[in-house]
Design a protein around this motif. Structure first.
Motif, PDB file in Angstrom:
ATOM      1  N   GLU A 175      15.807  38.258 -24.620  1.00  0.00           N
ATOM      2  CA  GLU A 175      14.946  37.589 -25.596  1.00  0.00           C
ATOM      3  C   GLU A 175      13.648  37.106 -24.948  1.00  0.00           C
ATOM      4  OE1 GLU A 175      16.688  34.626 -28.152  1.00  0.00           O
ATOM      5  OE2 GLU A 175      18.575  35.738 -28.274  1.00  0.00           O
ATOM      6  N   GLN A 176      13.732  36.682 -23.715  1.00  0.00           N
ATOM      7  CA  GLN A 176      12.534  36.243 -23.010  1.00  0.00           C
ATOM      8  C   GLN A 176      11.576  37.419 -22.795  1.00  0.00           C
ATOM      9  OE1 GLN A 176      13.169  33.464 -19.703  1.00  0.00           O
ATOM     10  NE2 GLN A 176      15.318  33.327 -20.344  1.00  0.00           N
ATOM     11  N   HIS A 177      12.125  38.589 -22.485  1.00  0.00           N
ATOM     12  CA  HIS A 177      11.275  39.772 -22.311  1.00  0.00           C
ATOM     13  C   HIS A 177      10.640  40.195 -23.640  1.00  0.00           C
ATOM     14  CE1 HIS A 177      11.725  40.688 -18.088  1.00  0.00           C
ATOM     15  NE2 HIS A 177      12.999  40.366 -18.192  1.00  0.00           N
ATOM     16  N   LEU A 178      11.380  40.030 -24.737  1.00  0.00           N
ATOM     17  CA  LEU A 178      10.792  40.326 -26.039  1.00  0.00           C
ATOM     18  C   LEU A 178       9.600  39.403 -26.310  1.00  0.00           C
ATOM     19  CD1 LEU A 178      14.025  40.862 -28.166  1.00  0.00           C
ATOM     20  CD2 LEU A 178      12.387  42.610 -27.453  1.00  0.00           C
ATOM     21  N   ALA A 179       9.717  38.139 -25.907  1.00  0.00           N
ATOM     22  CA  ALA A 179       8.606  37.196 -26.080  1.00  0.00           C
ATOM     23  C   ALA A 179       7.397  37.634 -25.254  1.00  0.00           C
ATOM     24  CB  ALA A 179       9.044  35.784 -25.696  1.00  0.00           C
ATOM     25  N   VAL A 180       7.634  38.162 -24.053  1.00  0.00           N
ATOM     26  CA  VAL A 180       6.540  38.656 -23.218  1.00  0.00           C
ATOM     27  C   VAL A 180       5.849  39.828 -23.923  1.00  0.00           C
ATOM     28  CG1 VAL A 180       5.912  39.691 -21.004  1.00  0.00           C
ATOM     29  CG2 VAL A 180       7.607  37.857 -21.084  1.00  0.00           C
ATOM     30  N   GLY A 181       6.644  40.735 -24.506  1.00  0.00           N
ATOM     31  CA  GLY A 181       6.064  41.848 -25.257  1.00  0.00           C
ATOM     32  C   GLY A 181       5.233  41.359 -26.431  1.00  0.00           C
ATOM     33  N   ALA A 182       5.704  40.306 -27.087  1.00  0.00           N
ATOM     34  CA  ALA A 182       4.942  39.731 -28.194  1.00  0.00           C
ATOM     35  C   ALA A 182       3.627  39.138 -27.685  1.00  0.00           C
ATOM     36  CB  ALA A 182       5.773  38.661 -28.909  1.00  0.00           C
ATOM     37  N   ALA A 183       3.648  38.543 -26.499  1.00  0.00           N
ATOM     38  CA  ALA A 183       2.410  38.008 -25.915  1.00  0.00           C
ATOM     39  C   ALA A 183       1.422  39.140 -25.656  1.00  0.00           C
ATOM     40  CB  ALA A 183       2.715  37.244 -24.624  1.00  0.00           C
ATOM     41  N   CYS A 184       1.930  40.274 -25.175  1.00  0.00           N
ATOM     42  CA  CYS A 184       1.058  41.434 -24.949  1.00  0.00           C
ATOM     43  C   CYS A 184       0.438  41.901 -26.258  1.00  0.00           C
ATOM     44  CB  CYS A 184       1.860  42.576 -24.308  1.00  0.00           C
ATOM     45  SG  CYS A 184       2.402  42.275 -22.615  1.00  0.00           S
ATOM     46  N   GLN A 185       1.250  41.977 -27.303  1.00  0.00           N
ATOM     47  CA  GLN A 185       0.753  42.427 -28.594  1.00  0.00           C
ATOM     48  C   GLN A 185      -0.282  41.452 -29.154  1.00  0.00           C
ATOM     49  OE1 GLN A 185       0.883  45.200 -30.026  1.00  0.00           O
ATOM     50  NE2 GLN A 185       0.295  44.800 -32.140  1.00  0.00           N
ATOM     51  N   ASN A 186      -0.002  40.150 -29.082  1.00  0.00           N
ATOM     52  CA  ASN A 186      -0.988  39.179 -29.570  1.00  0.00           C
ATOM     53  C   ASN A 186      -2.287  39.277 -28.790  1.00  0.00           C
ATOM     54  OD1 ASN A 186       0.659  38.133 -31.576  1.00  0.00           O
ATOM     55  ND2 ASN A 186       0.447  36.018 -30.891  1.00  0.00           N
ATOM     56  N   LEU A 187      -2.186  39.543 -27.495  1.00  0.00           N
ATOM     57  CA  LEU A 187      -3.384  39.700 -26.672  1.00  0.00           C
ATOM     58  C   LEU A 187      -4.237  40.849 -27.208  1.00  0.00           C
ATOM     59  CD1 LEU A 187      -3.448  39.526 -22.816  1.00  0.00           C
ATOM     60  CD2 LEU A 187      -4.737  41.256 -24.014  1.00  0.00           C
ATOM     61  N   LEU A 188      -3.601  41.958 -27.528  1.00  0.00           N
ATOM     62  CA  LEU A 188      -4.334  43.116 -28.046  1.00  0.00           C
ATOM     63  C   LEU A 188      -4.909  42.851 -29.437  1.00  0.00           C
ATOM     64  CD1 LEU A 188      -2.021  46.026 -26.864  1.00  0.00           C
ATOM     65  CD2 LEU A 188      -4.268  45.407 -25.949  1.00  0.00           C
ATOM     66  N   ILE A 189      -4.155  42.159 -30.272  1.00  0.00           N
ATOM     67  CA  ILE A 189      -4.637  41.857 -31.618  1.00  0.00           C
ATOM     68  C   ILE A 189      -5.831  40.905 -31.554  1.00  0.00           C
ATOM     69  CG2 ILE A 189      -4.045  40.718 -33.801  1.00  0.00           C
ATOM     70  CD1 ILE A 189      -1.184  41.874 -33.371  1.00  0.00           C
ATOM     71  N   ALA A 190      -5.750  39.890 -30.695  1.00  0.00           N
ATOM     72  CA  ALA A 190      -6.868  38.955 -30.552  1.00  0.00           C
ATOM     73  C   ALA A 190      -8.100  39.666 -30.012  1.00  0.00           C
ATOM     74  CB  ALA A 190      -6.470  37.792 -29.639  1.00  0.00           C
ATOM     75  N   THR A 191      -7.889  40.589 -29.089  1.00  0.00           N
ATOM     76  CA  THR A 191      -9.003  41.382 -28.556  1.00  0.00           C
ATOM     77  C   THR A 191      -9.695  42.133 -29.690  1.00  0.00           C
ATOM     78  OG1 THR A 191      -7.936  41.599 -26.394  1.00  0.00           O
ATOM     79  CG2 THR A 191      -9.574  43.269 -26.971  1.00  0.00           C
ATOM     80  N   HIS A 192      -8.899  42.768 -30.535  1.00  0.00           N
ATOM     81  CA  HIS A 192      -9.436  43.511 -31.682  1.00  0.00           C
ATOM     82  C   HIS A 192     -10.147  42.570 -32.660  1.00  0.00           C
ATOM     83  CE1 HIS A 192      -9.787  46.510 -34.794  1.00  0.00           C
ATOM     84  NE2 HIS A 192      -8.894  45.919 -35.577  1.00  0.00           N
ATOM     85  N   ALA A 193      -9.561  41.394 -32.900  1.00  0.00           N
ATOM     86  CA  ALA A 193     -10.161  40.444 -33.836  1.00  0.00           C
ATOM     87  C   ALA A 193     -11.543  39.988 -33.367  1.00  0.00           C
ATOM     88  CB  ALA A 193      -9.245  39.231 -34.010  1.00  0.00           C
ATOM     89  N   LEU A 194     -11.753  39.979 -32.051  1.00  0.00           N
ATOM     90  CA  LEU A 194     -13.048  39.572 -31.513  1.00  0.00           C
ATOM     91  C   LEU A 194     -14.045  40.727 -31.418  1.00  0.00           C
ATOM     92  CD1 LEU A 194     -11.888  37.083 -28.733  1.00  0.00           C
ATOM     93  CD2 LEU A 194     -13.060  36.537 -30.887  1.00  0.00           C
ATOM     94  N   GLY A 195     -13.624  41.922 -31.863  1.00  0.00           N
ATOM     95  CA  GLY A 195     -14.535  43.060 -31.886  1.00  0.00           C
ATOM     96  C   GLY A 195     -14.503  43.931 -30.642  1.00  0.00           C
ATOM     97  N   TYR A 196     -13.550  43.683 -29.770  1.00  0.00           N
ATOM     98  CA  TYR A 196     -13.391  44.505 -28.571  1.00  0.00           C
ATOM     99  C   TYR A 196     -12.235  45.477 -28.768  1.00  0.00           C
ATOM    100  CZ  TYR A 196     -16.169  40.729 -26.554  1.00  0.00           C
ATOM    101  OH  TYR A 196     -17.153  39.809 -26.302  1.00  0.00           O
ATOM    102  N   VAL A 197     -12.008  46.319 -27.788  1.00  0.00           N
ATOM    103  CA  VAL A 197     -10.886  47.248 -27.806  1.00  0.00           C
ATOM    104  C   VAL A 197     -10.029  46.993 -26.579  1.00  0.00           C
ATOM    105  CG1 VAL A 197     -12.074  49.018 -29.162  1.00  0.00           C
ATOM    106  CG2 VAL A 197     -12.239  49.058 -26.657  1.00  0.00           C
ATOM    107  N   GLY A 198      -8.807  47.476 -26.643  1.00  0.00           N
ATOM    108  CA  GLY A 198      -7.902  47.269 -25.529  1.00  0.00           C
ATOM    109  C   GLY A 198      -6.927  48.409 -25.369  1.00  0.00           C
ATOM    110  N   GLN A 199      -6.349  48.487 -24.174  1.00  0.00           N
ATOM    111  CA  GLN A 199      -5.276  49.434 -23.899  1.00  0.00           C
ATOM    112  C   GLN A 199      -4.276  48.749 -22.979  1.00  0.00           C
ATOM    113  OE1 GLN A 199      -6.145  53.086 -21.697  1.00  0.00           O
ATOM    114  NE2 GLN A 199      -4.449  54.107 -22.702  1.00  0.00           N
TER     115      GLN A 199
END
Length: 189
Positions: A110-134
């Motif tokens: 479950e802790q690793h799933l939370a880390v994956g969610a942090a990665c996803q939120n990082l990418l979504i926030a990047t997109h929301a600010l007008g940048y791109v990510g990989q």
């Protein structure tokens, strides 16, 4: 843009296709704040972030080159140069480190799933600010010497390196698995 439009329009862009500008210091803080706001059973926060600025990206590139050369003595000069330039493909690189609390009652899975969610939120926030990510994991995500260079604790692992920048062109849609083939309704027949 609505939240659903934001989620539906997020695309990964190859790090090699990114250019400046990348997120500035305030943008990075906002992106990491969003990454930090994920479901986290037990309020553990089993992640941490390592931000590589311009000088650090060059310095770490030399580290990658040195590790790769030592482990691959037959590597050509061109291949070693490629390793050295891996972190220069995008204006910003952020390592997401999984740092689970193995003694906690919340299962490590479950802790690793939370880390994956942090990665996803990082990418979504990047997109929301007008940048791109990989989100990339390559050989250096699974290398003990790289872990030592990053001063990871024995229980920590690299969840991925997030390359962030601006796109040279609008991201295109990619083929995705058919969603209808991945949905069932209980009870199944």
């Amino acid at each position: 843009m609505t939240t659903l439009e934001l989620l539906h329009s997020r695309r990964s862009v190859k790090a090699a296709d990114m250019v400046a500008p990348g997120p500035n210091a305030q943008d990075i803080q906002d992106i990491l704040q969003a990454a930090h706001r994920v479901p986290d059973h037990g309020k553990i926060g089993p992640w941490r972030f390592i931000v590589f600025n311009e000088g650090a990206r060059q310095l770490f590139g030399q580290t990658l080159k040195d590790i790769y050369a030592a482990q691959n003595p037959e590597a050509s000069a061109k291949l070693l140069e490629h390793q050295q330039n891996l972190f220069l493909r995008a204006p910003v690189v952020i390592a997401v480190i999984a740092s689970p609390d193995r003694a906690h009652k919340v299962p490590e899975w479950e802790q690793h799933l939370a880390v994956g969610a942090a990665c996803q939120n990082l990418l979504i926030a990047t997109h929301a600010l007008g940048y791109v990510g990989q989100w990339l994991t390559q050989w250096y995500s699974y290398n003990d010497e790289v872990n030592q260079a990053l001063k990871l604790a024995p229980h920590e692992r690299i969840a991925g390196f997030m390359y962030l920048g601006s796109a040279t062109q609008a991201p295109t849609e990619r083929e995705r698995p058919d969603l209808s083939e991945r949905i069932t309704h209980f009870p199944t027949s």
